[in-house]
Structures are given as C-alpha cells and as structure tokens.
Scaffold this active site. Structure first.
Site, short mmCIF file in Angstrom:
data_model
loop_
_atom_site.label_atom_id
_atom_site.label_comp_id
_atom_site.label_asym_id
_atom_site.label_seq_id
_atom_site.Cartn_x
_atom_site.Cartn_y
_atom_site.Cartn_z
N ASP A 10 2.79 5.32 -6.82
CA ASP A 10 4.05 5.23 -6.06
C ASP A 10 5.29 5.11 -6.94
OD1 ASP A 10 2.07 3.36 -3.89
OD2 ASP A 10 2.98 5.28 -3.39
N HIS B 295 -2.20 -2.59 -9.48
CA HIS B 295 -3.19 -1.92 -8.62
C HIS B 295 -4.44 -2.79 -8.58
CE1 HIS B 295 -5.80 1.18 -6.96
NE2 HIS B 295 -4.68 1.82 -6.62
N HIS C 155 0.86 -1.20 0.00
CA HIS C 155 0.00 0.00 0.00
C HIS C 155 0.89 1.24 0.00
CE1 HIS C 155 -3.47 2.43 0.58
NE2 HIS C 155 -3.78 2.16 1.83
C1 SDX Z 1 -1.41 2.01 -3.36
O1 SDX Z 1 -6.14 0.57 -3.23
C2 SDX Z 1 -5.67 1.73 -3.49
O2 SDX Z 1 -6.35 2.59 -4.01
C3 SDX Z 1 -4.21 1.96 -3.06
C4 SDX Z 1 -3.59 3.27 -3.49
C5 SDX Z 1 -4.20 4.45 -2.79
O3 SDX Z 1 -4.08 5.56 -3.32
O4 SDX Z 1 -4.71 4.26 -1.65
O5 SDX Z 1 -3.72 3.43 -4.89
C6 SDX Z 1 -2.09 3.31 -3.15
O6 SDX Z 1 -1.36 1.21 -2.46
C7 SDX Z 1 -0.88 1.69 -4.74
C8 SDX Z 1 -0.29 0.25 -4.83
C9 SDX Z 1 1.12 0.30 -4.28
N1 SDX Z 1 1.69 -1.05 -4.17
C10 SDX Z 1 2.67 -1.47 -5.00
O7 SDX Z 1 3.14 -0.81 -5.94
C11 SDX Z 1 3.23 -2.84 -4.63
C12 SDX Z 1 3.32 -3.69 -5.88
N2 SDX Z 1 1.97 -4.00 -6.33
C13 SDX Z 1 1.40 -5.30 -5.93
O8 SDX Z 1 1.74 -5.67 -4.64
C14 SDX Z 1 -0.07 -5.42 -6.33
O9 SDX Z 1 -0.16 -4.95 -7.60
C15 SDX Z 1 -1.12 -4.74 -5.47
C16 SDX Z 1 -1.03 -5.12 -4.03
C17 SDX Z 1 -1.03 -3.27 -5.60
C18 SDX Z 1 -2.48 -5.20 -6.02
O10 SDX Z 1 -2.57 -6.56 -5.75
P1 SDX Z 1 -3.88 -7.40 -6.18
O11 SDX Z 1 -4.95 -6.54 -6.74
O12 SDX Z 1 -4.25 -8.31 -5.04
O13 SDX Z 1 -3.37 -8.21 -7.42
P2 SDX Z 1 -2.66 -9.60 -7.32
O14 SDX Z 1 -1.59 -9.57 -6.26
O15 SDX Z 1 -3.71 -10.64 -7.24
O16 SDX Z 1 -1.89 -9.66 -8.73
C19 SDX Z 1 -2.48 -10.27 -9.86
C20 SDX Z 1 -1.29 -10.91 -10.60
C21 SDX Z 1 -0.51 -11.93 -9.74
O17 SDX Z 1 0.13 -12.82 -10.65
P3 SDX Z 1 -0.55 -14.30 -10.90
O18 SDX Z 1 -0.78 -14.89 -9.50
O19 SDX Z 1 -1.84 -14.03 -11.63
O20 SDX Z 1 0.47 -15.05 -11.69
O21 SDX Z 1 -0.34 -9.88 -10.95
C22 SDX Z 1 0.89 -10.14 -10.26
C23 SDX Z 1 0.58 -11.10 -9.11
O22 SDX Z 1 1.74 -11.87 -8.78
N3 SDX Z 1 1.38 -8.84 -9.77
C24 SDX Z 1 2.65 -8.43 -9.85
C25 SDX Z 1 2.65 -7.13 -9.31
N4 SDX Z 1 1.41 -6.79 -8.92
C26 SDX Z 1 0.63 -7.86 -9.21
N5 SDX Z 1 3.76 -9.05 -10.32
C27 SDX Z 1 4.90 -8.33 -10.24
N6 SDX Z 1 4.99 -7.06 -9.75
C28 SDX Z 1 3.89 -6.45 -9.26
N7 SDX Z 1 3.98 -5.21 -8.79
#
Ligand code: SDX
Length: 426
Positions: free
Chosen positions: A362, A305, A264
C-alpha cells in the site's frame, strides 16, 4: 502426511500430535486432538494458526517471496496480465492460448450488470464512501443470483466466479460515477479489462474518450499485484463466510467489508492522507517522532506486515511502476519524493529496523493511482477489484472438497455462573 509428530506434555499427560508438511513453508502441528483431551488452543489474531490447506498462493515473509501457482509475483507483474493471473488463481495453471481466449471472452461478455442494480446506488448519499457503496451493491448481487444458484454445483460456482470478476469493474466505476454526479458508462466488450474499467471511470457520453495505453498497462499491473495474498483478513473472512454455505456474492461483500479497514486494504487511502498531513520533507522528523512515541497512536501507514518481515515484493514492483508511470506521463509529484524520503528514513531507523517494518503493497500504490487520475476515496475499491479473483479462488478451493463450518472457540474470563438478581436487590 509426514508421519512426524509433536508431543505435548501437560502435567502427567502426554499427547502425540501429528505434524504435516506442505510443499513449501513451515510444517504445521495438527492440534484438533487437544479438544478430546479437554483443551482449546489459544492464538488471538491467528499469528501462528493455519486455518486451512491451500494450493493457490505461497508467501515466505522472511525472504519476501510471493508465488501464485508457484510463479513469482515479479514475473507475473512483468510478463503476464490480470486476466491471465485470474485464470491461474482459479485453475492453478497458466492458460494456453485457446484457454486464455475463451476465459477472456467469457469475462468480457459478462461485464454488464442487471439494469435494476443502478437503483441501489441512488439510495446512497452522493458523498457516501465508495467502499460503503461497494459493500451494498456487491451484496445486492446475491438478490439477483440467489434462487437459481446451487453452490454444490461446480458449474454454478464457476459461473459465479466469472460474473464477479467481470462485473466488479462495472460496479466499481459506477460507485465513482455516482459520487461524481456523472452518468454511468456502460462497459465495452471491445476493450481490454483494465482499459474498459478506465473507460467506465473517465469517459462521458458527451465526448470520445481514449484510454492512454501506458495508464491501462499500469492499471492492469496494479490489479495483478493485488490479486491474491494467502489467508489475509479479507480472504479469511470470505472463507469463513463461505463455510456456512452462504451465497458467494454475499461472501465477497463480507470480504469487501473486511478489506476496508485501515490496517488492511484501507491503508492505501490512509498513506495519501498521511503524506498530505506531513506536507513536506521538513516535517518528516516530527512525524517519525510521533510514530515512535508509545503514547501516540500514529502509525507509518503503508509500512509493516503480519507476514513480511522483509520487503513486500509487491512494494518493490509498485515503486518501480510508480517511477515508470510518472516519468512516462511527465508527472512530477512531490508526494513521491516525500514517500521515498520517508522510506529512506524509516529503513535506517532502529525503531522500524528492530520491528522488521518495511514498505508493503500500500505504500506506493496510492501515488500511482493518483497519477492516473483515480480519486483517493476509490483507492480501496481498486484494491477490492484487484483482490476479487483471490477471494473467489479461495471460496472455490474451499467448496472443492469436504469442509466444516468455521467456528473458533475462546478463553472465557467472564463471570462464573450466578443467579438472576431481582430489581429490588440490585
Ligand atoms: C495489507 O495480511 C495481508 O496479507 C494483508 C495484505 C494483503 O495483500 O491482503 O498484504 C494487505 O493489509 C497490507 C498492510 C496494510 N496496513 C498498513 O500499512 C497499516 C500500517 N501497518 C500496521 O497497522 C501493521 O503493520 C499491520 C496491521 C499491517 C500488521 O500488524 P501486526 O502484524 O499485528 O503487527 P503489530 O501491530 O503487532 O506490530 C508489531 C510492532 C508494534 O510495536 P510494539 O508494540 O512491539 O512496540 O510494530 C509496530 C507496532 O506498534 N508497528 C508499527 C507499524 N506496524 C507495526 N509502528 C508504526 N507504524 C506501523 N505501520
């Protein structure tokens, strides 16, 4: 309500569930009646769950749209400013000149914290993470404003909102000064909001300090870009905590704790650490290989996201601001080039394209923050500072109408009932 309905058929039973329409976005299926029919719904991570009705912010993840009070974030970032955006989030309308002057005056005349609050900082080790400090000191505000606070009184709630928006920069700057071993700087009510924060961060009692207006404008815009974002994890935490009737300062401290996680708000700090670890463009291919490796937990921080399956509109503004600020300050940061190269590779790689992973708010914010002198450990504190009006607006919205305590249920898969086993029988 829309009058539409969804029919749920379970075995020989059919259940008509009301469908509600909002002004924008998907219709919602009202599932509360499944309970009286002996069922719970199941949605770990709340992927498809609307926890409330809200008028504050709208996001369309497929189109990359973010609106506050109906106004696109791109227009607010370019034409508005942070305190005006705070007013919009709290009141649902942009202020006229008199309303803005009154709001700015109220905020800028509440920037001091109780003199005793400084002693909370001294209980932390100097190397404590500033987010740990912020969880503590913002929570401690509830000890200063509890007895005379009636959360059922709208005026008391409004005063709490003003106090939090006003004092967050002071407490944030104090968390930095404490970690740097420098004396705390008192707020100055003659400065603008972002200018005052930067002054408290970087001025010292030994010499005059003039805030660079370019840096102040960039800081203000960064606050605008972080102000609110619908029902994200930390805002949902504030709403859930508030639904118990908890003290608003404690609710915001709960939001700060939730924001800290690297998935987050902690992602901005994690992006800079990731770029540091990659080092230079020659290592990018190996890094991307690790991200795509199922057996490797490495993520491309700042990408992906839960809602945006297109560009995060804030990331676009942040990237443009990054270019402007670094150019205006004459800074050449190789990490910006590294980030842009990383983005280019990811946006053309099937792994990211197929999963609809795009840069989020971010990805570029840390590069600007570093350019204006904010230490990496303070990046998530800046996010918390910017998000404060959003958290408060949702807390106020929840309290502005009848509400129930938030108490989700579960799918239980533990042991069925059994009798206690005495020690000699185990
Ligand atoms: C913020 O919710 C909000 O609005 C948050 C926010 C706000 O203003 O409040 O926008 C701020 O928190 C932005 C997000 C910041 N976090 C990151 O940048 C961390 C990296 N991102 C991931 O951890 C992830 O994308 C999340 C946590 C942001 C979202 O996760 P989800 O929606 O639960 O998606 P997921 O983990 O189920 O991913 C789907 C697929 C998976 O692969 P498969 O299992 O299908 O093979 O995408 C992959 C994940 O492994 N994946 C990534 C990835 N993000 C998702 N793979 C590599 N790098 C990434 N960053």
């Amino acid at each position: 309500m829309s009058g539409k309905k969804a029919t749920l058929t379970i075995g020989d039973k059919s259940l008509d569930l009301p469908v509600h329409s909002g002004t924008m976005g998907p219709d919602v299926i009202d599932v509360k009646d499944v309970l009286s029919n002996g069922y719970f719904t199941y949605d770990p991570g709340f992927m498809a769950t609307s926890a409330c009705e809200s008028k504050i912010t709208f996001i369309d993840g497929d189109k990359g749209i973010l609106l506050h009070g109906g106004y696109p974030i791109e227009q607010l970032a370019e034409k508005s400013d942070y305190l005006e955006t705070c007013y919009l989030l709290l009141n649902g309308e942009l202020p006229n000149a008199a309303q803005k002057e009154d709001f700015v005056s109220r905020v800028m005349n509440h920037t001091m914290v109780h003199e005793q609050l400084q002693f909370f900082y001294r209980g932390f080790r100097r190397d404590a993470h500033p987010m740990a400090v912020m969880c503590g000191v913002v929570g401690a505000l509830s000890a200063f404003y509890h007895d005379n606070l009636d959360i059922n009184d709208p005026e008391h709630r409004r005063i709490a909102a003003i106090r939090l928006i006003a004092k967050m920069p002071t407490m944030a700057a104090m968390s930095y000064k404490y970690s740097a071993g420098q004396p705390f700087m008192y707020p100055r009510n003659d400065l603008g909001y972002a200018e005052n924060f930067l002054h408290m961060m970087f001025a010292t009692p030994c010499a005059d300090y003039k805030v660079n207006p370019i840096v102040a404008r960039a800081m203000d815009r960064i606050f605008v870009l972080h102000a609110d974002h619908e029902q994200n994890a930390s805002t949902s935490t504030v709403r859930l905590t508030g639904s118990t009737g908890a003290n608003p300062y404690a609710c915001i401290a709960a939001g700060i704790a939730a924001l800290w996680g690297p998935s987050h708000g902690g992602a901005n700090e994690a992006v800079l650490k990731m770029l540091d670890e990659i080092g230079d463009v020659s290592k990018l291919d190996d890094f991307i290989k690790r991200v795509k490796d199922k057996n490797d937990s490495t993520k491309l921080m700042g990408f992906g996201h839960r809602v945006y399956k297109n560009f995060d509109p804030r990331a676009k503004v942040m990237k443009q601001t990054c270019d402007e600020v670094l150019t205006a300050l004459g800074i050449h940061d190789p990490q910006l080039e590294l980030a842009m190269k990383l983005e280019e590779i990811a946006l053309n790689d099937e792994y990211f394209v197929s999963r609809k992973l795009y840069p989020n708010v971010d990805f570029y914010s840390g590069i600007i923050l570093k350019a204006i002198g904010i230490p990496t450990s303070m990046f998530t504190v800046i996010f918390a500072l910017g998000r404060t009006p959003g958290w408060i607006a949702h807390w106020l919205e929840m309290h502005s109408a009848p509400y129930k305590i938030s108490r989700p249920r579960q799918l239980y898969t533990g042991p069925v009932q059994r009798d206690f086993v005495p020690m000699d029988k185990r």
